[in-house]
Enzyme design. Structure first.
Site, PDB file in Angstrom:
ATOM      1  N   ASP A 103       0.846  -1.201   0.000  1.00  0.00           N
ATOM      2  CA  ASP A 103       0.000   0.000   0.000  1.00  0.00           C
ATOM      3  C   ASP A 103       0.884   1.254   0.000  1.00  0.00           C
ATOM      4  O   ASP A 103       1.188   1.790   1.046  1.00  0.00           O
ATOM      5  CB  ASP A 103      -0.896  -0.020   1.238  1.00  0.00           C
ATOM      6  CG  ASP A 103      -1.923   1.090   1.251  1.00  0.00           C
ATOM      7  OD1 ASP A 103      -2.212   1.651   0.186  1.00  0.00           O
ATOM      8  OD2 ASP A 103      -2.434   1.395   2.338  1.00  0.00           O
TER       9      ASP A 103
ATOM     10  N   GLU B  11      -2.768  10.417  -0.522  1.00  0.00           N
ATOM     11  CA  GLU B  11      -3.980   9.607  -0.616  1.00  0.00           C
ATOM     12  C   GLU B  11      -4.431   9.132   0.760  1.00  0.00           C
ATOM     13  O   GLU B  11      -5.628   9.120   1.073  1.00  0.00           O
ATOM     14  CB  GLU B  11      -3.735   8.400  -1.524  1.00  0.00           C
ATOM     15  CG  GLU B  11      -4.965   7.539  -1.800  1.00  0.00           C
ATOM     16  CD  GLU B  11      -5.200   6.437  -0.769  1.00  0.00           C
ATOM     17  OE1 GLU B  11      -6.299   5.864  -0.768  1.00  0.00           O
ATOM     18  OE2 GLU B  11      -4.295   6.156   0.041  1.00  0.00           O
ATOM     19  N   GLU B  12      -3.469   8.735   1.578  1.00  0.00           N
ATOM     20  CA  GLU B  12      -3.790   8.127   2.865  1.00  0.00           C
ATOM     21  C   GLU B  12      -4.519   9.064   3.814  1.00  0.00           C
ATOM     22  O   GLU B  12      -5.178   8.616   4.746  1.00  0.00           O
ATOM     23  CB  GLU B  12      -2.519   7.598   3.535  1.00  0.00           C
ATOM     24  CG  GLU B  12      -1.839   6.448   2.804  1.00  0.00           C
ATOM     25  CD  GLU B  12      -2.615   5.146   2.869  1.00  0.00           C
ATOM     26  OE1 GLU B  12      -3.748   5.146   3.397  1.00  0.00           O
ATOM     27  OE2 GLU B  12      -2.095   4.127   2.383  1.00  0.00           O
TER      28      GLU B  12
ATOM     29  N   ASP C 160      -4.416   0.127  -6.472  1.00  0.00           N
ATOM     30  CA  ASP C 160      -4.255   0.422  -5.043  1.00  0.00           C
ATOM     31  C   ASP C 160      -4.960  -0.639  -4.199  1.00  0.00           C
ATOM     32  O   ASP C 160      -5.817  -0.339  -3.384  1.00  0.00           O
ATOM     33  CB  ASP C 160      -4.806   1.818  -4.724  1.00  0.00           C
ATOM     34  CG  ASP C 160      -4.611   2.205  -3.259  1.00  0.00           C
ATOM     35  OD1 ASP C 160      -3.785   1.559  -2.577  1.00  0.00           O
ATOM     36  OD2 ASP C 160      -5.300   3.127  -2.779  1.00  0.00           O
TER      37      ASP C 160
END
Length: 469
Positions: free
Chosen positions: A293, A327-328, A355
């Protein structure tokens, strides 16, 4: 290291015995090139060396940190080394946060330590920590229904188990505790929040992840608890005696700062202004090296572009690889990209994102107008030999891609087997050894088929309904 695809000349293709029926709108010649690309990926894709480079040479790369800055520099250089025609960055503004220590222990009636991890952007406890009674809730909905009297001054404990599934569909219900739990607990006067880790493993690791922190008047410390320790608290509470836990947490929120989306292009020969976007996210959480990830996704889309760049001719339109930042912490890079390029969205023919780790791709979904289903059917002729089945037309392409789909951009979705993905997700165990190079080659083979045919096709894919339609 790689043999360029200089042998893909018109004469060779004309003589190749390809078992693909002639069909429109994708011509036989394009299908033949895509088949050769697919087979080349299965034989010689080196996506594994890309993710190895990222995890070894950069490592953890949480947004706004020095690791994030190293990742941006790494990605630019790697794209140049792989033969991209154009490589550039676009700045995004991101919230920043420093993770300090996080300790938890049961102090009564059965003293023992607990394994926890601060959830993203959690605040610190008062100096010296805090001690309070635990009150358990089956899920965030139960917490929302509770009265302030039940919670005030206590530690709210959301004990929602995530269900294992190949599709990862158990994540959505379980992650509600992380996205909504701290707000609900804070509004009801809780001293802190403990959350059973959003994961499917039984290892004594806590799964970190982002919370919703916007516009919360009185944020409280919020921590993820390893699954075995959540089980431990559950059993303790069943004994009917109040359970007290001490938390000692030291985190710090910083002023917002810069990060970057990193973008590389294989420039189209006829319609360079039109682009297929294939993406992944460059950032990761900080407690591992982010191999699954989303280092694997970064490698898959970069290697896809490299294989297409080795063709004798560039595809008809541009293949744009976007490595999204932040993104996280809420799809920040994708949201700011769409805002900055809103006037250009009609030139994005489709979007897709890798992803979901590095398991074998088993399903091909789309989000296309019904009139374009024949294109997906033709793609499936080349994807089916990889063990991929046709899915539905409800794809959002991936988390970052969903921001584009909401604006009407069509999407493709190549979905990996996620049966064990959430065993490692957001834990210290998200490391390179979890990636199977053979599975990674299968991923690239599928991606190169989809990406080449989308960039080479003569027509377009139209638009899909937006949120407002």
């Amino acid at each position: 290291m790689f043999k360029p695809l200089l042998s893909l000349t018109g004469g060779l293709i004309a003589t190749m015995a390809i078992s693909i029926a002639q069909a429109k709108p994708l011509p036989q010649e394009d299908l033949s090139v895509a088949e050769v690309l697919r087979d080349r990926a299965l034989e010689s894709s080196d996506a594994y060396s890309i993710v190895e480079s990222l995890t070894v040479e950069v490592g953890p790369r949480r947004t706004g940190t020095e690791g994030d800055r190293r990742a941006v520099a790494w990605a630019q250089q790697k794209m140049k080394d792989l033969g991209f025609d154009r490589v550039y960055t676009e700045q995004i503004d991101v919230p920043r946060w420093v993770r300090g220590h996080a300790h938890a222990e049961v102090v009564s009636p059965y003293p023992q330590p607990l394994v926890v991890s601060s959830l993203g952007y959690s605040v610190a406890t008062p100096e010296g920590g805090l001690t309070a009674e635990i009150v358990e809730f089956a899920d965030v909905e139960a917490l929302l229904k509770a009265t302030p009297k039940q919670i005030k001054g206590k530690i709210a404990f959301i004990n929602k188990r995530m269900e294992r599934a190949r599709t990862g569909e158990g994540y959505g219900p379980a992650v509600q505790g992380r996205s909504r739990g701290m707000r609900a607990a804070s509004e009801k006067g809780a001293a802190a929040l403990l959350l059973r880790s959003v994961g499917t493993d039984s290892d004594r690791f806590a799964h970190t992840g982002m919370m919703s922190i916007d516009d919360i008047e009185n944020p409280i410390p919020a921590l993820a608890l390893s699954a075995p320790d959540a089980n431990l608290l559950e059993v303790m509470l069943k004994r009917g005696t109040p359970v007290e836990v001490k938390l000692n947490v030291d985190n710090e929120r910083l002023a917002d700062g810069p990060s970057f989306n990193v973008i590389g292009e294989i420039t189209g020969r006829e319609k360079p202004e039109e682009a297929m976007i294939i993406g992944a996210h460059l950032d990761s959480w900080d407690e591992a090296t982010g191999a699954l990830d989303d280092g694997a996704g970064v490698a898959i889309v970069m290697e896809t572009a490299r294989l297409i760049a080795e063709l004798p001719d560039r595809p008809r339109r541009t293949l744009r690889v976007v490595l999204f930042g932040a993104e996280e912490i809420g799809l920040v890079g994708a949201k700011q990209y769409v805002d900055a390029h809103r006037h250009e969205l009609d030139n994005i023919i489709a979007v897709s994102e890798s992803d979901f780790g590095a398991g074998k791709i088993w399903r091909f979904d789309t989000r296309l107008p019904e009139s374009k289903f024949d294109i997906a059917d033709q793609m499936m002729q080349l994807l089916a030999p990889l063990g991929i089945e046709r899915g539905n037309n409800e794809s959002y392409g991936g988390p970052d891609s969903s921001i584009f789909v909401a604006q009407g951009v069509p999407a493709f979705g190549l979905y990996q087997d996620g049966t064990d993905y959430f065993d490692y997700h957001h834990t210290p165990n998200d490391t390179l050894d979890k990636i199977d190079p053979e599975n990674l080659r299968q991923n690239v083979a599928a991606w190169v088929v989809m990406s080449f045919l989308a960039t080479e096709m003569e027509g377009d894919l139209g638009r899909v309904p937006t949120k407002s339609e």
